[in-house]
Scaffold this motif. Structure first.
Motif, short mmCIF file in Angstrom:
data_model
loop_
_atom_site.label_atom_id
_atom_site.label_comp_id
_atom_site.label_asym_id
_atom_site.label_seq_id
_atom_site.Cartn_x
_atom_site.Cartn_y
_atom_site.Cartn_z
N ARG A 203 1.15 -1.12 0.25
CA ARG A 203 -0.09 0.28 -0.15
C ARG A 203 0.54 0.99 0.04
O ARG A 203 1.03 2.10 -0.85
CB ARG A 203 -1.01 0.27 1.02
CG ARG A 203 -1.71 -0.72 1.49
CD ARG A 203 -2.65 -1.06 2.11
NE ARG A 203 -3.66 -2.14 2.36
CZ ARG A 203 -4.89 -2.43 1.70
NH1 ARG A 203 -5.81 -1.27 0.56
NH2 ARG A 203 -5.69 -2.73 1.97
N SER B 176 -5.12 -4.05 -7.96
CA SER B 176 -5.82 -4.19 -8.33
C SER B 176 -6.95 -3.13 -6.82
O SER B 176 -6.64 -2.16 -7.71
CB SER B 176 -6.83 -4.82 -9.17
OG SER B 176 -7.52 -5.71 -8.38
N LYS C 60 3.85 -4.18 -7.03
CA LYS C 60 3.66 -5.72 -7.52
C LYS C 60 4.85 -6.85 -7.24
O LYS C 60 4.02 -8.21 -7.27
CB LYS C 60 3.44 -5.54 -8.80
CG LYS C 60 2.74 -6.47 -9.90
CD LYS C 60 2.86 -6.33 -11.34
CE LYS C 60 1.88 -7.55 -12.15
NZ LYS C 60 2.26 -7.05 -13.35
N VAL D 233 2.24 1.82 -3.31
CA VAL D 233 1.42 2.17 -4.94
C VAL D 233 1.16 3.52 -4.33
O VAL D 233 1.14 4.93 -5.15
CB VAL D 233 -0.08 1.30 -4.34
CG1 VAL D 233 -0.76 1.91 -5.43
CG2 VAL D 233 0.41 0.19 -4.64
N CYS E 157 -2.88 2.66 -15.02
CA CYS E 157 -1.88 3.32 -14.77
C CYS E 157 -0.22 2.28 -14.37
O CYS E 157 -0.67 1.59 -13.08
CB CYS E 157 -2.16 4.10 -13.88
SG CYS E 157 -0.60 5.77 -13.67
N THR E 158 0.47 2.19 -14.87
CA THR E 158 1.89 1.84 -14.40
C THR E 158 2.57 2.74 -14.50
O THR E 158 2.41 3.63 -14.02
CB THR E 158 2.01 1.03 -15.48
OG1 THR E 158 3.17 1.53 -16.81
CG2 THR E 158 0.97 -0.41 -16.33
N ASP E 159 3.88 2.28 -13.68
CA ASP E 159 5.14 4.01 -13.26
C ASP E 159 5.91 3.19 -14.06
O ASP E 159 7.21 3.76 -13.11
CB ASP E 159 5.44 3.23 -11.56
CG ASP E 159 6.25 1.32 -11.59
OD1 ASP E 159 6.37 1.71 -10.64
OD2 ASP E 159 5.58 0.89 -12.67
N GLU F 18 -7.26 1.81 -13.53
CA GLU F 18 -6.56 0.69 -13.45
C GLU F 18 -5.74 0.29 -14.34
O GLU F 18 -4.33 -0.55 -14.03
CB GLU F 18 -8.18 -0.01 -14.00
CG GLU F 18 -7.58 -2.06 -13.96
CD GLU F 18 -7.33 -2.42 -12.33
OE1 GLU F 18 -6.71 -2.96 -12.34
OE2 GLU F 18 -8.19 -1.75 -11.71
N ILE G 27 -6.56 5.36 -8.23
CA ILE G 27 -5.36 5.28 -9.14
C ILE G 27 -6.14 4.90 -10.11
O ILE G 27 -6.23 2.93 -9.85
CB ILE G 27 -3.32 4.65 -8.73
CG1 ILE G 27 -3.11 5.11 -7.91
CG2 ILE G 27 -3.23 4.50 -10.16
CD1 ILE G 27 -1.83 4.79 -7.58
N LEU H 80 4.42 0.96 -8.66
CA LEU H 80 3.33 -0.17 -8.82
C LEU H 80 4.21 -1.34 -8.72
O LEU H 80 4.00 -1.81 -8.37
CB LEU H 80 2.92 0.65 -9.24
CG LEU H 80 1.92 1.94 -9.40
CD1 LEU H 80 0.99 1.89 -10.71
CD2 LEU H 80 0.85 1.00 -7.95
N LYS I 116 -4.26 -0.11 -5.57
CA LYS I 116 -5.05 1.20 -6.58
C LYS I 116 -6.43 1.44 -6.73
O LYS I 116 -6.34 2.71 -6.70
CB LYS I 116 -4.49 0.69 -8.31
CG LYS I 116 -2.93 0.19 -8.07
CD LYS I 116 -3.19 -1.18 -9.81
CE LYS I 116 -2.92 -0.07 -10.89
NZ LYS I 116 -2.74 -0.99 -11.91
N GLU I 117 -7.45 0.87 -6.54
CA GLU I 117 -8.42 1.19 -6.48
C GLU I 117 -8.91 2.03 -5.15
O GLU I 117 -9.31 3.21 -4.81
CB GLU I 117 -10.03 -0.20 -6.48
CG GLU I 117 -11.11 0.78 -6.48
CD GLU I 117 -11.96 0.21 -6.78
OE1 GLU I 117 -13.09 -0.19 -5.92
OE2 GLU I 117 -11.70 -1.14 -7.28
#
Length: 142
Positions: free
Chosen positions: A24, A54, A36, A27, A66-68, A64, A62, A32, A57-58
């Motif tokens: 958490r 997911s 992961k 994120v 979206c990546t880093d 769904e 952020i 991210l 992120k929700e």
């Protein structure tokens, strides 16, 4: 016997070093990929890791998809948006003028630079024991 009390602390410190970071928190920091990887190590299946990621992120707001992949430094220095550019220029400008004006020197030496002599009546007034200025260390001689 004195060192026996340190043994649990050493085990705790070693355990903290081996403990993975919170997904958490990762994120929320925009990391991210690392979140992961931590979830992949701590979850039973890869599908569970994806589901938990997911959900995190929700909860963090952020999107769904979206990546880093785009880092903070890239956004800040290479392709800044207009609000980021204005903020960056304001911060750099303030820092430059603070250093250029020498206000740090004034603040640093204002407590020790006294324009009066130690035998003047003004010095005796400021160095009285009941003076709050003396209590803060300003009335020291030399």
């Amino acid at each position: 016997m004195f060192g026996v009390g340190a043994v649990p602390a050493v085990f705790l410190a070693l355990g903290v070093l081996a403990m993975p970071e919170s997904p958490r928190w990762l994120v929320m920091q925009g990391r991210l990929g690392e979140a992961k990887a931590v979830l992949a190590k701590t979850s039973d299946t890869p599908a569970e890791a994806e589901l938990r990621l997911s959900e995190i992120k929700e909860a963090a707001g952020i999107p769904e998809g979206c990546t880093d992949e785009e880092g903070v430094w890239k956004e800040l220095l290479i392709t800044p948006t207009p609000p980021v550019r204005r903020t960056l220029l304001a911060a750099l400008g303030l820092q430059f003028f603070q250093q250029a004006s020498g206000i740090d020197s004034v603040v640093l030496y204002s407590g020790s630079a006294r324009p009066w002599r130690s035998d003047s009546p003004r010095h005796r007034l400021y160095s009285s024991p009941r003076s709050s200025w003396t209590a803060s260390g300003g009335g020291r001689c030399c």
